[in-house]
Write an enzyme that holds these catalytic residues in place. Sequence first.
Site, PDB file in Angstrom:
ATOM      1  N   GLY A  94       4.325   2.553 -27.979  1.00  0.00           N
ATOM      2  CA  GLY A  94       4.601   1.416 -28.856  1.00  0.00           C
ATOM      3  C   GLY A  94       3.896   1.575 -30.190  1.00  0.00           C
ATOM      4  O   GLY A  94       3.570   2.687 -30.606  1.00  0.00           O
ATOM      5  N   SER A  95       3.635   0.457 -30.831  1.00  0.00           N
ATOM      6  CA  SER A  95       3.066   0.493 -32.188  1.00  0.00           C
ATOM      7  C   SER A  95       1.555   0.738 -32.159  1.00  0.00           C
ATOM      8  O   SER A  95       0.884   0.397 -31.171  1.00  0.00           O
ATOM      9  CB  SER A  95       3.360  -0.832 -32.888  1.00  0.00           C
ATOM     10  N   GLY A 110      -1.257  -0.596 -29.549  1.00  0.00           N
ATOM     11  CA  GLY A 110      -1.991   0.496 -28.892  1.00  0.00           C
ATOM     12  C   GLY A 110      -3.500   0.248 -28.910  1.00  0.00           C
ATOM     13  O   GLY A 110      -4.191   0.502 -27.926  1.00  0.00           O
ATOM     14  N   GLU A 112       1.167   6.655 -26.931  1.00  0.00           N
ATOM     15  CA  GLU A 112       2.249   7.289 -27.701  1.00  0.00           C
ATOM     16  C   GLU A 112       2.640   6.297 -28.784  1.00  0.00           C
ATOM     17  O   GLU A 112       3.356   5.328 -28.523  1.00  0.00           O
ATOM     18  CB  GLU A 112       3.439   7.593 -26.770  1.00  0.00           C
ATOM     19  N   CYS A 163      10.622   6.788 -33.311  1.00  0.00           N
ATOM     20  CA  CYS A 163       9.221   7.012 -33.677  1.00  0.00           C
ATOM     21  C   CYS A 163       9.016   8.309 -34.468  1.00  0.00           C
ATOM     22  O   CYS A 163       8.166   8.373 -35.347  1.00  0.00           O
ATOM     23  CB  CYS A 163       8.340   7.019 -32.435  1.00  0.00           C
TER      24      CYS A 163
HETATM   25  P1  NAD Z   1       5.383  -2.784 -29.675  1.00  0.00           P
HETATM   26  O1  NAD Z   1       4.045  -2.185 -29.855  1.00  0.00           O
HETATM   27  O2  NAD Z   1       5.660  -4.070 -30.369  1.00  0.00           O
HETATM   28  O3  NAD Z   1       5.678  -3.048 -28.127  1.00  0.00           O
HETATM   29  C1  NAD Z   1       5.507  -2.054 -27.141  1.00  0.00           C
HETATM   30  C2  NAD Z   1       5.198  -2.677 -25.800  1.00  0.00           C
HETATM   31  O4  NAD Z   1       3.969  -3.393 -25.892  1.00  0.00           O
HETATM   32  C3  NAD Z   1       6.244  -3.685 -25.323  1.00  0.00           C
HETATM   33  O5  NAD Z   1       6.459  -3.500 -23.936  1.00  0.00           O
HETATM   34  C4  NAD Z   1       5.616  -5.030 -25.586  1.00  0.00           C
HETATM   35  O6  NAD Z   1       5.982  -6.016 -24.649  1.00  0.00           O
HETATM   36  C5  NAD Z   1       4.135  -4.740 -25.448  1.00  0.00           C
HETATM   37  N1  NAD Z   1       3.312  -5.611 -26.304  1.00  0.00           N
HETATM   38  C6  NAD Z   1       3.626  -6.088 -27.530  1.00  0.00           C
HETATM   39  N2  NAD Z   1       2.599  -6.811 -28.021  1.00  0.00           N
HETATM   40  C7  NAD Z   1       1.609  -6.775 -27.083  1.00  0.00           C
HETATM   41  C8  NAD Z   1       0.301  -7.332 -26.991  1.00  0.00           C
HETATM   42  N3  NAD Z   1      -0.186  -8.065 -27.968  1.00  0.00           N
HETATM   43  N4  NAD Z   1      -0.426  -7.084 -25.905  1.00  0.00           N
HETATM   44  C9  NAD Z   1       0.084  -6.323 -24.887  1.00  0.00           C
HETATM   45  N5  NAD Z   1       1.319  -5.782 -24.919  1.00  0.00           N
HETATM   46  C10 NAD Z   1       2.077  -6.001 -25.988  1.00  0.00           C
HETATM   47  O7  NAD Z   1       6.432  -1.661 -30.105  1.00  0.00           O
HETATM   48  P2  NAD Z   1       8.014  -1.745 -30.190  1.00  0.00           P
HETATM   49  O8  NAD Z   1       8.425  -2.657 -31.295  1.00  0.00           O
HETATM   50  O9  NAD Z   1       8.597  -1.998 -28.841  1.00  0.00           O
HETATM   51  O10 NAD Z   1       8.349  -0.233 -30.587  1.00  0.00           O
HETATM   52  C11 NAD Z   1       8.207   0.264 -31.880  1.00  0.00           C
HETATM   53  C12 NAD Z   1       6.938   1.051 -32.070  1.00  0.00           C
HETATM   54  O11 NAD Z   1       6.778   1.983 -31.027  1.00  0.00           O
HETATM   55  C13 NAD Z   1       6.971   1.873 -33.358  1.00  0.00           C
HETATM   56  O12 NAD Z   1       5.705   1.869 -33.945  1.00  0.00           O
HETATM   57  C14 NAD Z   1       7.347   3.248 -32.867  1.00  0.00           C
HETATM   58  O13 NAD Z   1       6.968   4.279 -33.731  1.00  0.00           O
HETATM   59  C15 NAD Z   1       6.592   3.299 -31.564  1.00  0.00           C
HETATM   60  N6  NAD Z   1       7.185   4.271 -30.652  1.00  0.00           N
HETATM   61  C16 NAD Z   1       6.480   5.394 -30.352  1.00  0.00           C
HETATM   62  C17 NAD Z   1       7.047   6.355 -29.532  1.00  0.00           C
HETATM   63  C18 NAD Z   1       6.309   7.630 -29.187  1.00  0.00           C
HETATM   64  O14 NAD Z   1       6.776   8.338 -28.308  1.00  0.00           O
HETATM   65  N7  NAD Z   1       5.222   7.969 -29.826  1.00  0.00           N
HETATM   66  C19 NAD Z   1       8.322   6.168 -29.015  1.00  0.00           C
HETATM   67  C20 NAD Z   1       8.997   5.001 -29.346  1.00  0.00           C
HETATM   68  C21 NAD Z   1       8.429   4.056 -30.157  1.00  0.00           C
END
Ligand code: NAD
Length: 424
Positions: free
Chosen positions: A164-165, A169, A186, A220
Site C-alpha cells: 500500500g501507500s 506503511g 511493499e 505502483c
Molecule cells: P492504502 O495504503 O490506502 O491501503 C492499503 C491497505 O491498507 C488497504 O487494505 C487499506 O484498507 C489499509 N489501510 C488504509 N489505511 C489504513 C490505516 N490507517 N491503518 C491500517 N490499514 C489501513 O493504499 P491503496 O490506495 O490501496 O493503494 C495505493 C498505494 O499502494 C500506492 O501508494 C501504490 O504505489 C501502493 N502500491 C504498492 C505496490 C507494491 O508492490 N509496492 C503495489 C500496489 C500498490
Amino acid sequence: MLLRMMVVVGMGTRPMEYRVAQLEALGRFLEEKKQDILEATGDTRGRCWGAEQLGQGTALRSWSFLQMTQLDSAFIRKDPYGVVLIIGPWNYPIHLLLGPLIGAIAAGNCVVIKPSEKAKNTGRLLAESLGCYLDSDCFAVVTAGVQETTRLLENKFDYIFFTGSPSVGRMVMAAAAKHLTPVTLELGGKNPCYVSDTCDVRSVARRLAWGRFFNAGQTCVAPDYVLCTLEMQEKLMPALREAITEFYGSNPRESPDFGRIVGQKEFQRIRALLCSGRVAIGGQTDEKDLYIAPTVLADVLPSDPIMQEEIFGPILPIVVVASMDEAIDFINERPQPLAIYTFSSDSKVSRTSSGSFCGNDTLTHMILTSLPFGGIGCSGLGRYHGKFTFDTFTHQRGCLHRNMGLEALNTLRYPPYSQQKLGF
Ligand code: NAD
C-alpha cells in the site's frame, strides 16, 4: 558525518578492492589491539578476559571449532513464521493478495488476508469463496475498513506483509514494532524515467505510454515522471500523442482498454495536479465518470505540486534537465523510488538507488519471477516474487546437533583459560 556517508555510499564503498582493504584493516585492528580490547572489555565482564579471547578466537581461528564439530550435524531448518497477516491494496486486488499468500502457504504458515475496502467486490468474493477451497482453520479472509484494520493490527502476528501507500506503511510498521513482528512493506513512490537524446523516440513513447497509462496510471511501478532535455521533450510530444491514439483511439473515454480513477477523493486529488506545467496532451476530466484523459504535462518544474507526491493517475509530467548527470543528481536528491527507468545506453545509472531498475522499457522487470521485487528506503522493505516469496515467509533456523562423543576436544573452550590454551 552522516551526510558525507550518504554521498560516499554507492560510489566509494562499492569496489571489491575497497571492501577487501577495509576488512583487512579490521583484521589488523583486532590483531594489533588485542591487549587493549581485552582490557577495555574486562570492565563489563568482571575481568573475565578469557571470554573475549574465546570470542575473538571464534572469528580468527574458527578452524579449531570446525575440528570440534566435525562429527556433528549442522543444518538449516526452513520453519514457517506462524500466523501471517497479509494486507493488500485495491489496484491489483487479487494478484497482490494471492501472490504473497502462495508463498506464505508454501512456507507452512497460517494466514489472515485483509483485502482493500476500496476493492469491495474482490473482498466479498475472497471472503465468500476462499474458505470453500482452503482449510478454514488455517486461512481466513477479514474484510475490514481503516478502523477495523487498526484494531486488527493490535493483535500479535508472527509476520506482516503489507502492500500500500508509504503513509499507511509507516502505521503498519509502528503497530508491528509493538510486538517486534517482522514486516515486508511493499510501498509506492515517484518512479523517474530518464530518456537520453539518442533513443528511438517512437519506441520510447510507446513503452512509456503503456507503462504510465496502464490501469489509468494506478500502478505502483508506473513511470511517474520523465527527465529529458528540452530537445527530447519536443521530439517526445508527437510520438506520445501517436502512441496514446494508437492504444486508446482518438477519444480514450470510449476505449474499453482505458480505466477510471478508483474513487471521488482520489479523482479530486489527481485532477488538482493538472495545474502543474503546461498541458501538452489530454487534460480532459469528467468527475461523474471518474475519467481523467491520458495526459502529458510539459515544462514541469521540480517545485510544481505534481512533483511533490506519487501521482497514481494517468498524468505524465516531463521535467527538463540539461544532461544525464543532472538527471542523476535530481533522482539522488529525492527519496529512493520503487523503480528507475532509463532509455539510454549509458550505465551511469548505477550511481542511483531504487527498489528495482529496468533499462529500455517500463514495468516489464516485475514479470520475471527470477528477479526479486521490492522497495528500498521510503519505497519499502523486503522483497518477493518467485522463490523470494517463499523465502520471505520462511524463518531460516540454524541448527546444530552435536555428537556426544569426543568430549576431550571440548577442553579448549572450558575454563580455566590460559595463554597457552588460547594460543597466544
Ligand atoms: P492504502 O495504503 O490506502 O491501503 C492499503 C491497505 O491498507 C488497504 O487494505 C487499506 O484498507 C489499509 N489501510 C488504509 N489505511 C489504513 C490505516 N490507517 N491503518 C491500517 N490499514 C489501513 O493504499 P491503496 O490506495 O490501496 O493503494 C495505493 C498505494 O499502494 C500506492 O501508494 C501504490 O504505489 C501502493 N502500491 C504498492 C505496490 C507494491 O508492490 N509496492 C503495489 C500496489 C500498490
